[in-house]
Design an enzyme around this catalytic site. Structure first.
Site, PDB file in Angstrom:
ATOM      1  N   LYS A  63       0.863  -1.192   0.000  1.00  0.00           N
ATOM      2  CA  LYS A  63       0.000   0.000   0.000  1.00  0.00           C
ATOM      3  C   LYS A  63       0.889   1.229   0.000  1.00  0.00           C
ATOM      4  O   LYS A  63       2.027   1.169   0.465  1.00  0.00           O
ATOM      5  CB  LYS A  63      -0.866   0.015   1.272  1.00  0.00           C
ATOM      6  CG  LYS A  63      -2.092   0.882   1.161  1.00  0.00           C
ATOM      7  CD  LYS A  63      -3.176   0.138   0.423  1.00  0.00           C
ATOM      8  CE  LYS A  63      -4.478   0.890   0.376  1.00  0.00           C
ATOM      9  NZ  LYS A  63      -5.572  -0.023  -0.016  1.00  0.00           N
ATOM     10  N   ASP A  86      -6.664   4.330  -4.842  1.00  0.00           N
ATOM     11  CA  ASP A  86      -7.314   4.120  -3.548  1.00  0.00           C
ATOM     12  C   ASP A  86      -8.016   5.447  -3.231  1.00  0.00           C
ATOM     13  O   ASP A  86      -8.223   6.262  -4.142  1.00  0.00           O
ATOM     14  CB  ASP A  86      -6.269   3.727  -2.489  1.00  0.00           C
ATOM     15  CG  ASP A  86      -6.902   3.112  -1.244  1.00  0.00           C
ATOM     16  OD1 ASP A  86      -7.328   1.950  -1.306  1.00  0.00           O
ATOM     17  OD2 ASP A  86      -7.002   3.800  -0.206  1.00  0.00           O
TER      18      ASP A  86
HETATM   19  N1  GLU Z   1      -7.171   0.155  -3.387  1.00  0.00           N
HETATM   20  C1  GLU Z   1      -7.917  -1.015  -3.693  1.00  0.00           C
HETATM   21  C2  GLU Z   1      -7.996  -1.932  -2.489  1.00  0.00           C
HETATM   22  O1  GLU Z   1      -7.864  -1.503  -1.385  1.00  0.00           O
HETATM   23  C3  GLU Z   1      -7.411  -1.707  -4.935  1.00  0.00           C
HETATM   24  C4  GLU Z   1      -5.999  -2.181  -4.893  1.00  0.00           C
HETATM   25  C5  GLU Z   1      -5.502  -2.709  -6.230  1.00  0.00           C
HETATM   26  O2  GLU Z   1      -6.266  -2.799  -7.160  1.00  0.00           O
HETATM   27  O3  GLU Z   1      -4.312  -3.023  -6.279  1.00  0.00           O
HETATM   28  O4  GLU Z   1      -8.286  -3.100  -2.609  1.00  0.00           O
END
Ligand code: GLU
Length: 429
Positions: free
Chosen positions: A114, A154
């Site tokens: 993240k 996100d």
């Molecule tokens: N931000 C989204 C999540 O929390 C997607 C993450 C992604 O697609 O890599 O799942």
């Protein structure tokens, strides 16, 4: 030296503490190898950077940014980049851990990561967004890549941010590298259905939950049910529309300003149109104005917290009357509130299952990009639905087997796969 010493670095946020608590609980239930549990409590790697940006007025402002890889056992790190004023290293680390669990749960060959920048995105112009995104990408460039760690949108970021990240990375490499990010615009290698994928998945699992609960004697019919959605962004608005299209009465939705309520059901397409034009729900006149706390307390069947973490806590858990909760956001319910609600008969579909649609279609995007062979939207949706159903069934089976709620069962299901991989790969050196 005690092994129980808290790190002081990762675990300063409630979200991280909750994530570890949930993991410990699941680990105990499933009899997890204590060495595996020990490893999973901390992320693998984190990078903190400062990002100087020349603002539109000519001044320079510096922002704090992070990229954390929690695990890369199953494949490259995977997870979004968040722009939010409250972002910090501990929170990003917790979210990275959730991504590990999510990817493992739904069977993707991806690890968990993240990123985030501590900034209020609403205060930045488009040019400032671009400068911030590009400089951040350059600062973390040694950590990301299609085989290493793959960012995505996100909270506070979208396809445009991913286009800038892809471009910055590609400029540095000297050729186009679409696989470095997912959630890109379709024109530069994005996948059809990616923007709607998370919200769709949130509703697919509600349908599976209804089917399962009906086998246990309930008589739920989605089109006779009522729902409320907290957070009317990329996830919440799509989930509300999917419910509306299935005939479910969406009586309330909310954003950071507050909520809208209509006991006869909101006209969701019209509210979305209003949101698109005004960037807020504030001022929509065809519904009653309520607070976010009022929304959580409504006597509804289905609740979707799709805004941010920590919105249902011991302070308001007793007000919640929903029978089914599908967690659109990551970590919206604290461990304590989850235990309380489950004990009181609420069926909670946990974040790592409920909102996995986003990363599943991110995976499809990555695969399509690597193959340079693109699928139509029906194909994307059909494959998404299949993976979500399969994951739901495996979690529901573990909930029976371990006699626990879906939240613990989801973690158990996830860690079963991950721990096998960790033990097979072994510890280096
Ligand atoms: N931000 C989204 C999540 O929390 C997607 C993450 C992604 O697609 O890599 O799942």
């Amino acid at each position: 030296m005690s092994h129980n010493l808290r790190s002081g670095l990762w675990d300063t946020s409630p979200l991280y503490q909750n994530a570890v608590l949930d993991l410990d609980m699941a680990g105990k239930k499933m009899g997890l190898d204590s060495n595996v549990l020990e490893r999973l409590r901390m992320p693998k790697k984190a990078m903190c950077v400062s990002i100087p940006v020349r603002m539109d007025d000519g001044s320079v402002k510096t922002f704090e940014g992070y990229r954390v890889q929690h695990s890369t056992t199953l494949g490259p790190g995977k997870g979004g980049i968040r722009f939010h004023p409250e972002v910090n290293l501990s929170e990003v680390s917790a979210l990275a851990m959730l991504m590990t669990m999510k990817c493992s749960l739904v069977g993707l060959p991806l690890g968990g990561a993240k990123g985030g920048i501590r900034v209020d995105p609403a205060q930045l112009s488009r040019a400032e967004h671009q400068a911030l995104t590009r400089r951040f990408t350059m600062e973390i460039i040694s950590m990301i890549g299609p085989e290493q760690d793959i960012p995505a949108p996100d909270i506070g970021t979208d396809a445009q941010h991913m286009a800038w990240m892809m471009d910055t990375y590609s400029m540095a490499k000297g050729h186009a590298v679409p696989g470095v990010v997912t959630g890109k615009p379709v024109e530069i290698g994005g996948s059809l259905g990616r923007p709607e994928s998370t919200g769709r998945g949130v509703v697919y699992v509600i349908e599976h939950a209804i089917e399962l609960l009906n086998k246990k004697g309930h008589k739920y019919v989605l089109k006779n049910m009522t729902a409320a959605v907290n957070g009317f962004g990329k996830v919440g608005a799509v989930a509300a529309l999917e419910l509306f299209n299935r005939g479910c009465k969406v009586v309330a939705v909310s954003d950071f300003f507050g909520g809208l309520y209509d006991k006869n059901g909101l006209n969701v397409p019209e509210v979305i149109e209003y949101m698109n034009q005004n960037r807020t729900l504030k001022g929509y006149e065809k519904a009653q104005v309520i607070t976010n706390e009022d929304l959580f307390a409504l006597p509804i069947d289905i609740l979707i917290p799709a805004a941010i973490d920590g919105v249902i806590t011991n302070a308001n858990m007793k007000n919640v009357k929903a029978k089914i909760i599908s967690e659109g956001a990551n970590g919206p319910i604290t461990s304590e509130a989850q235990t309380y609600l489950e004990q009181n008969g609420c069926y909670i579909i946990p974040d790592i299952l409920a909102n996995a649609g986003g990363v599943i279609v991110s995976y499809f995007e990555w695969v399509q990009g690597l193959q340079q062979f693109f699928w139509n939207e029906n194909e994307v949706n059909a494959k998404l639905a299949e993976i979500m159903l399969n994951a739901f069934n495996r979690v529901a089976a573990n909930a029976e087997r371990y006699n626990c709620g879906m939240k613990s069962a989801a973690l158990i299901t996830s860690v079963e796969r991950l721990s096998k991989a960790m033990l097979l790969r072994g510890l280096f050196p």
